[in-house]
Design a protein around this motif. Structure first.
Motif, PDB file in Angstrom:
ATOM      1  N   GLU A   1     -46.860  46.038  64.108  1.00  0.00           N
ATOM      2  CA  GLU A   1     -47.742  45.054  63.129  1.00  0.00           C
ATOM      3  C   GLU A   1     -48.533  45.026  63.180  1.00  0.00           C
ATOM      4  OE1 GLU A   1     -47.259  42.568  66.674  1.00  0.00           O
ATOM      5  OE2 GLU A   1     -44.397  42.547  66.922  1.00  0.00           O
ATOM      6  N   ASN A   2     -49.734  46.112  63.297  1.00  0.00           N
ATOM      7  CA  ASN A   2     -51.259  45.712  62.909  1.00  0.00           C
ATOM      8  C   ASN A   2     -51.670  46.807  62.163  1.00  0.00           C
ATOM      9  OD1 ASN A   2     -52.652  43.388  65.220  1.00  0.00           O
ATOM     10  ND2 ASN A   2     -50.677  44.521  65.690  1.00  0.00           N
ATOM     11  N   THR A   3     -50.439  48.187  62.057  1.00  0.00           N
ATOM     12  CA  THR A   3     -50.823  49.500  61.286  1.00  0.00           C
ATOM     13  C   THR A   3     -49.801  49.284  60.150  1.00  0.00           C
ATOM     14  OG1 THR A   3     -49.703  50.619  62.710  1.00  0.00           O
ATOM     15  CG2 THR A   3     -51.900  50.337  63.112  1.00  0.00           C
ATOM     16  N   ASP A   4     -50.157  50.085  59.123  1.00  0.00           N
ATOM     17  CA  ASP A   4     -48.902  50.654  58.379  1.00  0.00           C
ATOM     18  C   ASP A   4     -48.114  52.442  58.782  1.00  0.00           C
ATOM     19  OD1 ASP A   4     -50.913  51.962  57.983  1.00  0.00           O
ATOM     20  OD2 ASP A   4     -50.660  51.804  55.647  1.00  0.00           O
ATOM     21  N   TRP A   5     -48.628  52.646  59.918  1.00  0.00           N
ATOM     22  CA  TRP A   5     -48.334  53.463  60.050  1.00  0.00           C
ATOM     23  C   TRP A   5     -46.544  54.292  60.743  1.00  0.00           C
ATOM     24  CZ3 TRP A   5     -51.895  53.998  64.818  1.00  0.00           C
ATOM     25  CH2 TRP A   5     -53.128  54.146  64.796  1.00  0.00           C
ATOM     26  N   HIS A   6     -45.846  55.065  60.207  1.00  0.00           N
ATOM     27  CA  HIS A   6     -44.605  54.945  61.083  1.00  0.00           C
ATOM     28  C   HIS A   6     -44.405  55.274  62.053  1.00  0.00           C
ATOM     29  CE1 HIS A   6     -40.642  55.817  60.934  1.00  0.00           C
ATOM     30  NE2 HIS A   6     -40.715  56.999  61.490  1.00  0.00           N
ATOM     31  N   ILE A   7     -43.897  54.506  63.170  1.00  0.00           N
ATOM     32  CA  ILE A   7     -44.313  54.651  64.535  1.00  0.00           C
ATOM     33  C   ILE A   7     -42.624  55.134  64.633  1.00  0.00           C
ATOM     34  CG2 ILE A   7     -44.310  53.901  67.130  1.00  0.00           C
ATOM     35  CD1 ILE A   7     -46.973  52.944  64.622  1.00  0.00           C
ATOM     36  N   GLU A   8     -42.561  56.119  65.547  1.00  0.00           N
ATOM     37  CA  GLU A   8     -40.966  56.389  66.296  1.00  0.00           C
ATOM     38  C   GLU A   8     -41.163  56.589  67.671  1.00  0.00           C
ATOM     39  OE1 GLU A   8     -37.753  58.665  64.998  1.00  0.00           O
ATOM     40  OE2 GLU A   8     -38.709  57.326  63.812  1.00  0.00           O
ATOM     41  N   VAL A   9     -39.938  56.478  68.443  1.00  0.00           N
ATOM     42  CA  VAL A   9     -40.482  56.630  70.025  1.00  0.00           C
ATOM     43  C   VAL A   9     -38.250  56.814  70.457  1.00  0.00           C
ATOM     44  CG1 VAL A   9     -40.608  54.905  72.174  1.00  0.00           C
ATOM     45  CG2 VAL A   9     -41.320  54.123  69.827  1.00  0.00           C
ATOM     46  N   PRO A  10     -38.585  57.575  70.604  1.00  0.00           N
ATOM     47  CA  PRO A  10     -36.933  58.344  70.487  1.00  0.00           C
ATOM     48  C   PRO A  10     -36.742  58.539  71.828  1.00  0.00           C
ATOM     49  CG  PRO A  10     -38.901  60.202  70.622  1.00  0.00           C
ATOM     50  CD  PRO A  10     -39.208  59.501  69.912  1.00  0.00           C
ATOM     51  N   THR A  11     -34.991  58.097  72.151  1.00  0.00           N
ATOM     52  CA  THR A  11     -35.209  58.053  73.569  1.00  0.00           C
ATOM     53  C   THR A  11     -34.995  59.741  74.023  1.00  0.00           C
ATOM     54  OG1 THR A  11     -34.336  56.111  73.187  1.00  0.00           O
ATOM     55  CG2 THR A  11     -33.097  57.490  75.091  1.00  0.00           C
ATOM     56  N   LEU A  12     -35.064  60.144  74.922  1.00  0.00           N
ATOM     57  CA  LEU A  12     -34.900  61.683  75.611  1.00  0.00           C
ATOM     58  C   LEU A  12     -33.178  62.040  76.590  1.00  0.00           C
ATOM     59  CD1 LEU A  12     -38.576  62.072  77.040  1.00  0.00           C
ATOM     60  CD2 LEU A  12     -37.326  62.926  74.900  1.00  0.00           C
ATOM     61  N   PRO A  13     -32.311  62.308  76.208  1.00  0.00           N
ATOM     62  CA  PRO A  13     -31.710  62.814  77.000  1.00  0.00           C
ATOM     63  C   PRO A  13     -31.297  62.656  77.605  1.00  0.00           C
ATOM     64  CG  PRO A  13     -32.016  65.016  74.986  1.00  0.00           C
ATOM     65  CD  PRO A  13     -33.017  63.803  75.734  1.00  0.00           C
ATOM     66  N   GLY A  14     -30.060  62.040  77.929  1.00  0.00           N
ATOM     67  CA  GLY A  14     -30.163  61.319  79.568  1.00  0.00           C
ATOM     68  C   GLY A  14     -30.624  60.009  79.514  1.00  0.00           C
ATOM     69  N   HIS A  15     -31.319  59.941  79.003  1.00  0.00           N
ATOM     70  CA  HIS A  15     -31.920  58.106  79.318  1.00  0.00           C
ATOM     71  C   HIS A  15     -32.051  57.300  78.704  1.00  0.00           C
ATOM     72  CE1 HIS A  15     -34.965  61.889  80.853  1.00  0.00           C
ATOM     73  NE2 HIS A  15     -35.343  61.371  81.559  1.00  0.00           N
ATOM     74  N   GLY A  16     -32.954  56.128  78.984  1.00  0.00           N
ATOM     75  CA  GLY A  16     -32.579  54.804  78.429  1.00  0.00           C
ATOM     76  C   GLY A  16     -31.798  54.103  79.246  1.00  0.00           C
ATOM     77  N   ARG A  17     -31.428  53.173  78.670  1.00  0.00           N
ATOM     78  CA  ARG A  17     -31.650  51.393  79.810  1.00  0.00           C
ATOM     79  C   ARG A  17     -29.857  52.174  80.374  1.00  0.00           C
ATOM     80  NH1 ARG A  17     -34.942  47.949  80.619  1.00  0.00           N
ATOM     81  NH2 ARG A  17     -35.751  46.841  78.405  1.00  0.00           N
ATOM     82  N   ASN A  18     -29.245  52.904  80.061  1.00  0.00           N
ATOM     83  CA  ASN A  18     -28.413  53.563  81.100  1.00  0.00           C
ATOM     84  C   ASN A  18     -27.825  55.137  81.208  1.00  0.00           C
ATOM     85  OD1 ASN A  18     -26.615  51.020  81.204  1.00  0.00           O
ATOM     86  ND2 ASN A  18     -26.378  51.733  78.740  1.00  0.00           N
ATOM     87  N   LEU A  19     -28.606  55.347  82.004  1.00  0.00           N
ATOM     88  CA  LEU A  19     -29.042  56.990  82.492  1.00  0.00           C
ATOM     89  C   LEU A  19     -28.164  57.186  83.040  1.00  0.00           C
ATOM     90  CD1 LEU A  19     -31.968  56.618  85.436  1.00  0.00           C
ATOM     91  CD2 LEU A  19     -32.003  56.507  83.109  1.00  0.00           C
ATOM     92  N   ASP A  20     -28.009  58.891  82.098  1.00  0.00           N
ATOM     93  CA  ASP A  20     -27.387  59.421  82.717  1.00  0.00           C
ATOM     94  C   ASP A  20     -27.727  62.082  82.828  1.00  0.00           C
ATOM     95  OD1 ASP A  20     -24.369  61.186  82.518  1.00  0.00           O
ATOM     96  OD2 ASP A  20     -24.260  60.831  80.648  1.00  0.00           O
ATOM     97  N   LEU A  21     -28.187  61.454  83.875  1.00  0.00           N
ATOM     98  CA  LEU A  21     -29.335  62.985  83.433  1.00  0.00           C
ATOM     99  C   LEU A  21     -28.478  63.687  84.460  1.00  0.00           C
ATOM    100  CD1 LEU A  21     -32.513  60.645  84.550  1.00  0.00           C
ATOM    101  CD2 LEU A  21     -32.279  61.882  82.491  1.00  0.00           C
TER     102      LEU A  21
END
Length: 231
Positions: free
Chosen positions: A26-46
Motif C-alpha cells: 500500500e505504501n510503495t510501488d515495489w513488487h511484493i512476493e510471498v510464496p508458500t513453502l512446500p507443505g505449509h500454509g493454512r492446511n499443513l502437509d509436511l
C-alpha cells in the motif's frame, strides 16, 4: 524497479507476515512476493518434505525476482529468516530484514509464561480469547516428528553461512518470544559481517511479531530501513 521477497516461518504461511506485506504494497510501488513453502500454509502437509525443498522453493522465487527487478529486498520471519540469511550470503541482496530469526530456538522461560496464561484463561473459560492457544492448537497433532528434525537440519545448515552475509541488515525481535529467545538477535548480529546492522527489540511482541501489538511500529520501521537503503 524493486522486488521484495518475504519468507514465512516453519509450520506457518504467508498469513504470518500479511500485515507487513500489505503495508509495503500500500505504501510503495515495489513488487511484493510471498510464496508458500512446500507443505505449509493454512492446511499443513509436511510429511516426507525435506528442508532442502523449503530452501529451494525460496531460492527459485528469488531467482525469478532477480531476473525481473533491478534491486532485491529480502525479508524472512523465523525459519524464513534463516533461509533469507542463506540466500543473502549466496546472492546479491540490496537489503535484508530478519524478523525473529530462528538462529537459536525455544525460550523455555517464555514458554512457561505462555502455558501459564493458557491455563489461567482455561480456568476462566476464556481460551477463545487467548491468541497463543488459538494459533498453536491448530498445529497440534498435524506436524510429523520428522518435520521438526528437518527444521533443526535447516537451522544447522544455514547458520554456517551467516558470516558470509554482507547486505545491510535489520534484525527485529520480540522480548516475549516463546519460540526464539530474544538474545538470538545479538547472536545474529555478531555472526553476520554486514557493515550496516541494526537491531531492534519490541517489548510487547511474542514470536508472531508481524501479528502482534507492535505490528504498526514494526511495519513503519521495516519500511524506513528499506527505503533508506534505496536512497
Amino acid at each position: 524497479m524493486i522486488g521484495c521477497l518475504i519468507i514465512h516461518g516453519f509450520t506457518g504461511g504467508p498469513y504470518e507476515v500479511d500485515p507487513l506485506a500489505q503495508f509495503l504494497q500500500e505504501n510503495t510501488d515495489w513488487h511484493i512476493e510471498v510464496p508458500t513453502l512446500p507443505g505449509h500454509g493454512r492446511n499443513l502437509d509436511l510429511k516426507d518434505i525435506s528442508y532442502r525443498k523449503w530452501i529451494n522453493a525460496a531460492e527459485d522465487a528469488l531467482k525469478q525476482l532477480s531476473s525481473e527487478y533491478d534491486s532485491i529486498y529480502l525479508i524472512g520471519f523465523s525459519m524464513g529468516g534463516m533461509i533469507a540469511s542463506y540466500l543473502a550470503a549466496k546472492y546479491r541482496i540490496d537489503n535484508l530484514v530478519l524478523l525473529a530469526p530462528s538462529g537459536k530456538f525455544l525460550s523455555f522461560r517464555q514458554i512457561t509464561l505462555d502455558l501459564s496464561s493458557i491455563a489461567a484463561d482455561g480456568m476462566r473459560g476464556n481460551l477463545g480469547e487467548n491468541k497463543v492457544y488459538q494459533h498453536y492448537k491448530k498445529k497440534i497433532g498435524v506436524i510429523p516428528f520428522k518435520a521438526n528434525i528437518e527444521f533443526v537440519k535447516l537451522v544447522k545448515f544455514t547458520k554456517r553461512y551467516l558470516k558470509k552475509v554482507k547486505s545491510p541488515v535489520l534484525i527485529a525481535q520480540g522480548h516475549q518470544d516463546g519460540m526464539v529467545p530474544y538474545k538470538t538477535a545479538y547472536y545474529m548480529e555478531k555472526e553476520i559481517n554486514s557493515k550496516r546492522k541494526e537491531v531492534v527489540f519490541f517489548d510487547n511482541s511474542k514470536h508472531l511479531i508481524c501479528l502482534g501489538d507492535d505490528k504498526d511500529t514494526l511495519n513503519q520501521m521495516v519500511y524506513d530501513f528499506l527505503a533508506k537503503g534505496k536512497s
